[in-house]
Scaffold this active site. Structure first.
Site, PDB file in Angstrom:
ATOM      1  N   LYS A   1       0.838  -1.198   0.000  1.00 24.03           N
ATOM      2  CA  LYS A   1       0.000   0.000   0.000  1.00 24.03           C
ATOM      3  C   LYS A   1       0.875   1.252   0.000  1.00 24.03           C
ATOM      4  O   LYS A   1       1.945   1.275   0.613  1.00 24.03           O
ATOM      5  CB  LYS A   1      -0.915  -0.032   1.226  1.00 24.03           C
ATOM      6  CG  LYS A   1      -1.992   1.057   1.257  1.00 24.03           C
ATOM      7  CD  LYS A   1      -2.836   0.905   2.516  1.00 24.03           C
ATOM      8  CE  LYS A   1      -3.917   1.970   2.632  1.00 24.03           C
ATOM      9  NZ  LYS A   1      -4.688   1.834   3.893  1.00 24.03           N
TER      10      LYS A   1
ATOM     11  N   SER B   1      -9.437   1.933   3.115  1.00 23.48           N
ATOM     12  CA  SER B   1      -8.630   2.686   2.179  1.00 23.48           C
ATOM     13  C   SER B   1      -7.648   1.837   1.377  1.00 23.48           C
ATOM     14  O   SER B   1      -7.030   2.319   0.430  1.00 23.48           O
ATOM     15  CB  SER B   1      -7.856   3.780   2.918  1.00 23.48           C
ATOM     16  OG  SER B   1      -6.981   3.223   3.889  1.00 23.48           O
TER      17      SER B   1
ATOM     18  N   GLY C   1      -6.756   1.459  10.002  1.00 20.17           N
ATOM     19  CA  GLY C   1      -7.016   2.371  11.115  1.00 20.17           C
ATOM     20  C   GLY C   1      -8.500   2.559  11.364  1.00 20.17           C
ATOM     21  O   GLY C   1      -8.899   3.081  12.399  1.00 20.17           O
ATOM     22  N   GLY C   2      -9.309   2.143  10.382  1.00 13.98           N
ATOM     23  CA  GLY C   2     -10.756   2.221  10.509  1.00 13.98           C
ATOM     24  C   GLY C   2     -11.411   1.200   9.599  1.00 13.98           C
ATOM     25  O   GLY C   2     -12.343   1.514   8.856  1.00 13.98           O
ATOM     26  N   GLY C   3     -10.881  -0.023   9.638  1.00 14.57           N
ATOM     27  CA  GLY C   3     -11.394  -1.084   8.769  1.00 14.57           C
ATOM     28  C   GLY C   3     -10.732  -1.137   7.418  1.00 14.57           C
ATOM     29  O   GLY C   3     -11.201  -1.845   6.521  1.00 14.57           O
ATOM     30  N   SER C   4      -9.623  -0.436   7.231  1.00 16.30           N
ATOM     31  CA  SER C   4      -9.065  -0.233   5.896  1.00 16.30           C
ATOM     32  C   SER C   4      -8.446  -1.457   5.252  1.00 16.30           C
ATOM     33  O   SER C   4      -8.164  -1.444   4.060  1.00 16.30           O
ATOM     34  CB  SER C   4      -8.029   0.901   5.932  1.00 16.30           C
ATOM     35  OG  SER C   4      -8.660   2.137   6.147  1.00 16.30           O
TER      36      SER C   4
END
Length: 608
Positions: free
Chosen positions: A206, A282, A303-306
Site C-alpha cells: 500500500k 482505504s 485504522g478504521g477497517g481499511s
C-alpha cells in the site's frame, strides 16, 4: 440557568439487561462534483466553516456525547489489556526471531501440500485462488519461474491500465525493477538455494508504507516531495529478507481518510467482481490486486477497517492484527493509536504465512503493551478439531442484523451455523453497549491524530493539493477540541471494559464485516471525488472495535448477495489472539470454499 449535563453511569454499574440497541442515524449530505467543491469552500471558510461543522456535530450527537456529558472513567490513550491466557494448540514463533525461520516454522503448521488436489487433471475444477505453496511447488518442480510469472503480471497490469474504464490498482509500477527482482529469484531457484517458501512470491505494498526505492505518496500528488524514502518499512524489510518480490505501490483512498477507495489523483480502483463498484478502502489497490489474481497477498494498513472492508467487498481474506503486534516504523501513519500494518491474502493459509513474516512488535510497544508471545495455530495438531469444538462465538443479534440487506447477515449467520454443526461450536448471545459512542470516539481519535500529522503541511500551503474529500474530512477533524479528544479516550476505556466482559464468556465475536456490499461508483465522483458519510458508516458499522480497542480481527468470504457481490464474515478476537482467529477463519473458509466465485476481472498469472 443552563440545563444540567448528562451523566453516564459508571461502567461497572451498567445493567446490560436494560441496554436497548439503537440503529445509528448519521446525518450528512451526499456530495460529488460541483456540490462537493462548494461544500468544501464553505467548510474551509472562516465565516461559515465553524457554523457548518458545529451543525454537523450537533446533528450527529457528537457535541452532546463529548461536550455535554460527564464521563466518570479516566482516559485510555493507548489500548490497555489484561494478561491473556495462553492460546491452545499453537506454535510459538518468537517475536525476535529471523522472519525466515518464523515462516519455516509456520509452514509446519499447515496440512501437507498435495499437488494433485491443487493441479487436478481432467475436468475443469471449481474456481480456487492459487496459494503461495502453489507458486512454490511450480518453481521447485520447474513448471514455471518467477521471471515468467513476472511477465504475466506486467501484461496484466498493462492490460487493465488500458481498459475502459481503467482499473488503476497501482500508483507506482516499474516493470524493469520487477523483472530485476524476479531474475534474482529465478537464479536462486536454478542454483537450488531459495530463501524460503516466500521466495518468488509477488506482493503489493500500500502506498502509505515505505518500500525502497519506490516513493510513498499516500496516493497524494505531492507527499513524496516532502518526505523521502530512504529504506524499507520494517514489515517490508522482513518480507524482503524472505525473498518476496514487490510489484509496486498500490492505490488507496488518499492518505487513508476514506473507506470507499475513491481517488481522483490516480483513478479509483475498481472491484474485480463488478468494475462499476468500489473496492472499499482505504486499502483499495491491495484488495483489487489480490482479488484479481495479480498477487497472492498484499500489505495494507487498517485504522478504521481499511484492510477488512476492501477485503470483504472484494471477496478475499483480510487480517487486522492486534495494535502493536506489527512494527509500524516506515509507515506514514506510525504515530497513531488505532492503526496497524496487516496482510490481505487470497487464502487464510497465505495470510498466516505472511503474518508470520511481518509480525513482531517494536521495542517501545513491548514495554507499554506487553504483548503475548507471537504464535500461529497448529492446523495439523490432533487436537485441532477438539479445539474448534470448544470455541464459543459471541453474537449481538440486533447489531448483527442491522445491515442494508438481510442477505448479508443471513449469509453470515448461515456460515456460523455451518461451523457449529460441523465442529460443535456454540453461539452465545452477548450485549455490547454504547456502540454509537464507540463510533464517535473512533472518529475523533483517528481524526485528531490524522489532523495533527497533516496540519503542518495543510498550513504550509498544501491544502489545495489534497482531494476535496480529504479536505472535507480535515475541516471536520480540525474542529475537534482537546475536550473532544480526552472525552473520546474516556469512552475508549468504557468500550474496552464491555468487550473484556464479553470475552469472559466467549472466545471470538462474530459480525458481518460490512453493513453493505460493494457500492456503485458514481460517474460524477471520478474527477472531483465523493463525500458520502452514510455509505461510509454502513461500511464501517462493525469494524471499529478492532481499531479503537486495538483488537485483532479477520474477514472471511462466506458467500454473495443477489447481485453476486461478495459478503464477508468478521471475527473479532481477544488481545493478541491472532492464532485463534486464524484457526476459526481457516475452518470457515474451508466450509464456504465452494461459494467463492471467480471475479469477472481476473488474471491467472501462474497458469497463463
Amino acid at each position: 440557568m443552563g440545563k444540567p449535563p448528562r451523566a453516564m453511569t459508571p461502567v461497572e454499574e451498567v445493567d446490560l439487561s436494560a441496554v436497548r440497541y439503537q440503529s445509528p442515524s448519521l446525518q450528512a449530505p451526499h456530495l460529488t462534483g460541483f456540490s462537493l467543491r462548494a461544500f468544501v469552500w464553505l467548510m474551509e471558510s472562516p465565516l461559515f466553516g465553524r457554523l457548518l461543522t458545529s451543525v454537523l456535530k450537533s446533528q450527529n450527537n457528537i457535541t452532546r456525547m463529548l461536550q455535554d456529558t460527564v464521563i466518570p472513567e479516566r482516559p485510555m490513550y493507548l489500548p490497555e489489556y489484561p494478561p491473556q491466557e495462553p492460546e491452545q494448540g499453537v506454535l510459538l514463533l518468537g517475536d525476535d526471531r529471523d522472519p525466515v525461520d518464523r515462516v519455516e516454522e509456520a509452514l509446519h503448521c499447515l496440512p501437507p501440500y498435495d499437488p494433485s488436489l491443487r493441479w487436478p487433471a481432467g475436468d475443469k475444477p471449481p474456481f480456487l485462488y492459487w496459494k503461495i505453496r502453489d507458486f512454490a511447488h511450480a518453481y521447485r518442480s520447474g513448471i514455471t519461474t518467477p521471471s515468467v510469472v513476472a511477465e504475466h503480471i506486467i501484461a496484466g497490469v498493462e492490460e487493465w491500465s488500458n481498459k475502459k474504464p481503467p482499473m488503476p490498482m497501482l500508483v507506482y509500477f516499474n516493470a524493469d525493477d520487477l523483472r530485476k527482482q524476479a531474475e534474482a529469484s529465478t537464479k536462486r531457484f536454478q542454483q537450488g538455494n531459495p530463501i524460503s517458501i516466500l521466495d518468488g512470491i509477488f506482493i503489493a505494498i500500500k502506498d502509505d508504507i515505505d518500500c525502497f526505492p519506490y516513493p510513498s505518496k499516500g496516493a497524494t500528488t505531492f507527499f513524496d516531495k516532502i518526505r523521502s524514502v530512504e529504506k524499507d518499512a520494517v514489515c517490508v524489510a522482513r518480507l524482503r529478507k524472505c525473498g518476496v518480490l514487490f510489484i509496486g505501490k498500490a492505490n488507496m483512498h488518499e492518505l487513508g481518510l476514506g473507506v470507499t477507495g475513491n481517488n481522483p489523483n490516480y483513478g479509483t480502483a475498481r472491484n474485480p467482481h463488478s468494475i462499476d463498484r468500489y473496492t472499499g478502502g482505504s486499502s483499495s489497490g491491495p484488495a483489487a490486486l489480490v482479488s484479481s489474481g495479480l498477487c497472492s497477498a498484499a500489505i495494507g494498513t487498517d485504522g478504521g477497517g481499511s484492510v477488512r472492508i476492501p477485503s470483504s467487498l472484494c471477496g478475499i481474506i483480510g487480517l487486522k492484527t492486534t495494535y502493536g503486534r506489527t512494527d509500524m516504523t516506515g509507515a506514514l501513519c506510525d504515530c497513531g493509536t488505532v492503526e496497524v500494518a496487516s496482510p490481505l491474502a487470497a487464502s487464510v493459509e497465505d495470510a498466516l504465512l505472511v503474518y508470520s513474516a511481518i509480525a513482531g512488535s517494536r521495542p517501545m510497544d513491548k514495554l507499554t503493551l506487553r504483548p503475548s508471545p507471537l504464535c500461529v495455530p497448529n492446523l495439523v495438531s490432533p487436537d485441532n478439531n477438539n479445539i474448534l469444538g470448544s470455541v464459543k462465538i459471541g453474537k449481538y443479534t440486533e447489531w448483527f442484523h442491522d445491515v442494508s440487506d438481510r442477505d448479508i447477515s443471513n449469509t453470515c449467520e448461515d456460515a456460523l451455523n455451518l461451523l457449529c454443526s460441523s465442529f460443535g461450536c456454540q453461539i452465545e448471545e452477548i450485549i455490547l453497549p454504547e456502540l454509537e459512542e464507540m463510533r464517535t470516539a473512533h472518529v475523533v481519535s483517528i481524526g485528531t491524530e490524522s489532523f495533527c500529522d497533516l496540519n503542518p503541511h495543510y498550513r504550509a500551503g498544501k491544502r489545495t493539493e489534497f482531494t476535496l474529500d480529504t479536505r472535507t474530512s480535515l475541516a471536520l477533524f480540525g474542529s475537534f477540541t482537546s475536550t473532544d479528544y480526552v472525552a473520546s479516550q474516556r469512552i475508549r476505556r468504557r468500550i474496552m471494559y464491555y468487550h473484556n466482559e464479553a470475552f469472559k464468556k466467549v472466545d471470538v465475536i462474530a459480525t458481518p464485516t460490512t453493513g453493505i456490499t460493494a457500492p456503485e461508483i458514481p460517474q460524477s465522483s471520478l474527477k472531483l471525488g465523493e463525500s458520502n458519510y452514510v455509505v461510509s458508516a454502513y461500511l464501517m458499522r462493525f469494524v471499529i472495535a478492532g481499531n479503537l480497542l486495538g483488537l485483532p480481527a479477520i474477514t472471511v468470504p462466506v458467500g454473495h448477495d443477489k447481485q453476486g457481490l461478495p459478503i464477508g464474515l468478521q471475527l473479532i478476537g481477544r488481545p493478541w489472539g491472532e492464532a485463534s482467529l486464524l484457526r476459526v477463519a481457516s475452518a470457515i473458509e474451508e466450509l464456504c470454499l465452494q461459494k467463492r466465485k471467480r471475479p469477472s476481472a481476473f488474471h491467472d498469472i501462474l497458469n497463463a
